[in-house]
Design an enzyme around this catalytic site. Structure first.
Site, PDB file in Angstrom:
ATOM      1  N   HIS A 271       0.651  -1.355  -0.033  1.00 34.13           N
ATOM      2  CA  HIS A 271      -0.094   0.046   0.239  1.00 34.13           C
ATOM      3  C   HIS A 271       0.859   1.277   0.021  1.00 34.13           C
ATOM      4  O   HIS A 271       1.890   1.373   0.539  1.00 34.13           O
ATOM      5  CB  HIS A 271      -0.894  -0.029   1.202  1.00 34.13           C
ATOM      6  CG  HIS A 271      -0.455  -0.086   2.313  1.00 34.13           C
ATOM      7  ND1 HIS A 271      -0.091   1.383   3.037  1.00 34.13           N
ATOM      8  CD2 HIS A 271       0.136  -0.907   3.375  1.00 34.13           C
ATOM      9  CE1 HIS A 271       0.384   1.105   4.356  1.00 34.13           C
ATOM     10  NE2 HIS A 271       0.311  -0.078   4.414  1.00 34.13           N
TER      11      HIS A 271
ATOM     12  N   ASP B 241      -0.170   4.444   0.858  1.00 35.65           N
ATOM     13  CA  ASP B 241      -0.603   5.464   1.907  1.00 35.65           C
ATOM     14  C   ASP B 241       0.308   5.257   3.274  1.00 35.65           C
ATOM     15  O   ASP B 241       0.870   4.106   3.577  1.00 35.65           O
ATOM     16  CB  ASP B 241      -2.052   5.340   2.271  1.00 35.65           C
ATOM     17  CG  ASP B 241      -2.389   4.186   2.722  1.00 35.65           C
ATOM     18  OD1 ASP B 241      -2.117   3.124   2.236  1.00 35.65           O
ATOM     19  OD2 ASP B 241      -3.231   4.224   3.703  1.00 35.65           O
TER      20      ASP B 241
ATOM     21  N   ASP C  15       6.117   1.756   6.528  1.00 42.38           N
ATOM     22  CA  ASP C  15       4.805   0.964   6.297  1.00 42.38           C
ATOM     23  C   ASP C  15       3.820   1.706   5.408  1.00 42.38           C
ATOM     24  O   ASP C  15       3.259   2.784   5.774  1.00 42.38           O
ATOM     25  CB  ASP C  15       4.156   0.892   7.800  1.00 42.38           C
ATOM     26  CG  ASP C  15       2.738   0.105   7.503  1.00 42.38           C
ATOM     27  OD1 ASP C  15       2.492  -0.252   6.770  1.00 42.38           O
ATOM     28  OD2 ASP C  15       1.990   0.432   8.443  1.00 42.38           O
TER      29      ASP C  15
ATOM     30  N   GLU D 169      -5.110   1.976   2.780  1.00 40.01           N
ATOM     31  CA  GLU D 169      -5.162   0.977   3.443  1.00 40.01           C
ATOM     32  C   GLU D 169      -5.049   1.095   4.985  1.00 40.01           C
ATOM     33  O   GLU D 169      -5.885   0.548   6.026  1.00 40.01           O
ATOM     34  CB  GLU D 169      -3.684   0.152   3.567  1.00 40.01           C
ATOM     35  CG  GLU D 169      -3.554  -1.360   4.227  1.00 40.01           C
ATOM     36  CD  GLU D 169      -3.050  -1.168   5.471  1.00 40.01           C
ATOM     37  OE1 GLU D 169      -3.020  -2.202   6.376  1.00 40.01           O
ATOM     38  OE2 GLU D 169      -2.444  -0.140   5.801  1.00 40.01           O
ATOM     39  N   GLU D 170      -4.442   2.019   5.586  1.00 40.31           N
ATOM     40  CA  GLU D 170      -4.617   2.492   7.248  1.00 40.31           C
ATOM     41  C   GLU D 170      -5.835   2.963   7.473  1.00 40.31           C
ATOM     42  O   GLU D 170      -5.837   3.336   8.850  1.00 40.31           O
ATOM     43  CB  GLU D 170      -3.350   3.562   7.225  1.00 40.31           C
ATOM     44  CG  GLU D 170      -1.977   3.336   6.671  1.00 40.31           C
ATOM     45  CD  GLU D 170      -1.328   2.200   7.741  1.00 40.31           C
ATOM     46  OE1 GLU D 170      -1.980   1.438   8.624  1.00 40.31           O
ATOM     47  OE2 GLU D 170      -0.135   1.874   7.293  1.00 40.31           O
TER      48      GLU D 170
ATOM     49  N   ASP E 135       3.958  -6.188   3.065  1.00 35.17           N
ATOM     50  CA  ASP E 135       3.526  -5.246   4.121  1.00 35.17           C
ATOM     51  C   ASP E 135       4.072  -5.629   5.432  1.00 35.17           C
ATOM     52  O   ASP E 135       3.416  -5.974   6.397  1.00 35.17           O
ATOM     53  CB  ASP E 135       1.865  -5.285   4.260  1.00 35.17           C
ATOM     54  CG  ASP E 135       1.270  -3.845   5.073  1.00 35.17           C
ATOM     55  OD1 ASP E 135       2.526  -3.126   5.478  1.00 35.17           O
ATOM     56  OD2 ASP E 135       0.268  -3.851   5.210  1.00 35.17           O
TER      57      ASP E 135
ATOM     58  N   HIS F 141       3.316   3.879  12.917  1.00 40.03           N
ATOM     59  CA  HIS F 141       2.249   4.776  13.319  1.00 40.03           C
ATOM     60  C   HIS F 141       2.632   5.853  14.502  1.00 40.03           C
ATOM     61  O   HIS F 141       1.809   6.322  14.802  1.00 40.03           O
ATOM     62  CB  HIS F 141       1.016   4.385  13.641  1.00 40.03           C
ATOM     63  CG  HIS F 141       0.410   3.403  12.578  1.00 40.03           C
ATOM     64  ND1 HIS F 141      -0.623   2.436  12.816  1.00 40.03           N
ATOM     65  CD2 HIS F 141       0.947   2.880  11.311  1.00 40.03           C
ATOM     66  CE1 HIS F 141      -0.892   1.595  11.542  1.00 40.03           C
ATOM     67  NE2 HIS F 141       0.064   1.910  10.809  1.00 40.03           N
TER      68      HIS F 141
END
Length: 482
Positions: free
Chosen positions: A77, A79, A116, A146-147, A170, A457
């Site tokens: 992904h 994003d 990520d 995705e997030e 991922d 994150h």
């Protein structure tokens, strides 16, 4: 952007990662990066598709000698989660990330890094640009949002793909691959409530010291849930003959976090000493029950400032009983996989009483679609019995474990030839985009791979550069073996 030579931009996957970090690409803001990917495909003479959600699939023909090998989807992904330190003036809408190295780790100054899953995107770009690599026909899929709930992946169309083998990049963590993942859905129970004026003494029940944690990654630790324990204590009071009414019930902020604390205000004419005795007795039992998983649980009750209002006795009793009976925690494990990983779980993540309604938000997970549906029915029925209506959101499909996989066996062989030790084959309980592909194509074989990164994150996110190198070798050798 990068001046530290420890991040070697002569390596194409480092160079592409650097390029990705120069283009803002937070969840929902991927258009610029998506357009850049399309331009990349055009520059390299590769066909591609870009859809309305800015997903991009780039196609690359098989290498010479691989024309009759089955094709492979490689997926990551594009994003990233956008977080920054309080003192940072970074603008995620326009500023490039400020990369720097610290030991063997790549970081971003004052912000998340987006390893990520920029890591996986960089690998795919390198594969697409390098005509010396040996591989079958490739469909490189770059997904969006995705997030925020696998939004981009769930908009993919079956006609984008011919291959029925998938390598998800991922961040499996170099030394492991996943053989299955949980699906999930958020269930929200809404119960209308009625208030009345209060003239009784108030007490505050507080539960704290619980360890909590993410309900996808930590549910197998069987940690206590503060809302469930609060309901348990209140039900004990009711069973012991204490008549009371709720004035407040607050706990949790996110559906997917095991609730670490809860705060309840109730009113009653009952004897304060008797209330304290019952709560202390329940607290001792709970502390003994959870001494291994949550050794620092604290449960206390104290007189509080007068409450202006209270729920009707029936509304409060219904809410407490509903909370008490809701399924919660680890509900099923896999008996056939080493370590018996979680298969099905529920997490009571948020409880709130508002002006006109009480809300309970539950995160349900399972690698089995039928188990997820059965859990949803159970929660819905319980809600109905106590006057609460259910709504559903955030669904994503799971990826059920299958004992036999030729793709996984090939990966294990390649891994062992490089590392001289077995590949760890795991089942995860969090969701990822593999479940979307498996639902779209039930015959799909899936493995996951990728370099080690950590503290995702958060502003402490890092990419392990040594692992970034090693995982590239593993990926290319794996493709060559296919």
């Amino acid at each position: 952007m990068v001046t530290d030579m420890e991040f070697d931009l002569t390596k194409p996957y480092c160079r592409y990662f650097n390029e990705i970090c120069s283009i803002p690409h937070g969840s929902g803001n991927e258009k610029a990066l998506s357009d850049w990917l399309v331009a990349f495909a055009n520059r390299h003479g590769l066909s591609c598709v870009q859809d309305a959600l800015w997903n991009v699939v780039i196609y690359k023909p098989a290498s010479a000698g691989y024309e009759d090998h089955p094709g492979v989807i490689i997926q990551a992904h594009m994003d990233m989660v956008c977080e920054k330190t309080p003192e940072s003036d970074h603008d995620f809408e326009k500023d490039p990330l400020a990369l720097y190295t610290q030991g063997d780790h790549l970081r971003a100054r004052g912000t998340t890094l987006g390893a990520d899953d920029g890591m996986g995107c960089a690998y795919m770009l390198t594969i697409l640009a390098d005509d010396t690599l040996m591989h079958p026909y490739l469909e490189c899929c770059f997904t969006t949002q995705e997030e925020t709930g696998l939004v981009g992946a769930q908009a993919l169309k079956p006609e984008y793909f011919k291959a029925r083998r998938l390598i998800n990049l991922d961040g499996a963590g170099e030394y492991k691959t996943y053989m299955g993942m949980g699906g999930g859905e958020q269930v929200t129970l809404i119960k209308p409530v009625t208030w009345e004026d209060n003239d009784k003494p108030a007490y505050r029940l507080r539960l704290s010291g619980l360890l909590g944690g993410h309900s996808g990654g930590m549910i197998d630790k069987e940690r206590a849930n503060a809302a469930k324990l609060a309901a348990r204590v209140l039900c004990r009071m009711e069973q012991e003959g204490i008549r009371f009414q709720l004035a407040e019930f607050a706990g949790g902020t996110k559906h997917n976090v095991i609730m670490p604390e809860a705060d309840v205000l109730f009113v009653t004419d009952a004897d304060p000493g008797r209330i304290r005795q019952i709560v202390e007795c329940a607290g001792h039992e709970i502390a003994a029950e959870y001494e291994q998983s949550d050794p620092d649980i604290r449960i206390c009750v104290k007189p509080a400032e007068p409450a202006q209002r209270r729920l009707t006795e029936q509304d409060g009793a219904d809410l407490i009983r509903l909370l008490y009976l809701l399924p919660n925690g680890l509900l099923a494990r896999s008996p056939v996989v080493e370590g018996e990983p979680p298969v099905t779980s529920a997490n009571t993540g948020v409880v709130r009483i508002g002006e006109s309604e009480a809300e309970i938000v539950i995160s349900e997970r399972s690698g089995l679609e039928c188990a997820l549906e059965e859990l949803k029915r159970q929660v819905t029925l319980l809600g109905e019995l106590y006057g609460a209506a259910a709504s559903y959101s955030g669904y994503y499909p799971g990826w059920k474990y299958e004992a036999e996989s030729e793709l996984r066996e090939t990966m294990k062989q390649v891994f062992e030839s490089i590392y001289h030790k077995p590949l760890a084959c795991l089942i995860g309980h969090g969701g990822n985009e593999c479940g979307v592909f498996k639902k779209m194509f039930p015959e799909m074989e899936i493995v996951t791979s990728g370099a080690i990164y950590g503290n995702i994150h958060t502003t402490e996110e890092f990419l392990d550069l040594a692992s970034f190198d090693r995982s590239w070798t593993l990926l290319t050798r794996f493709l060559e073996a296919l």
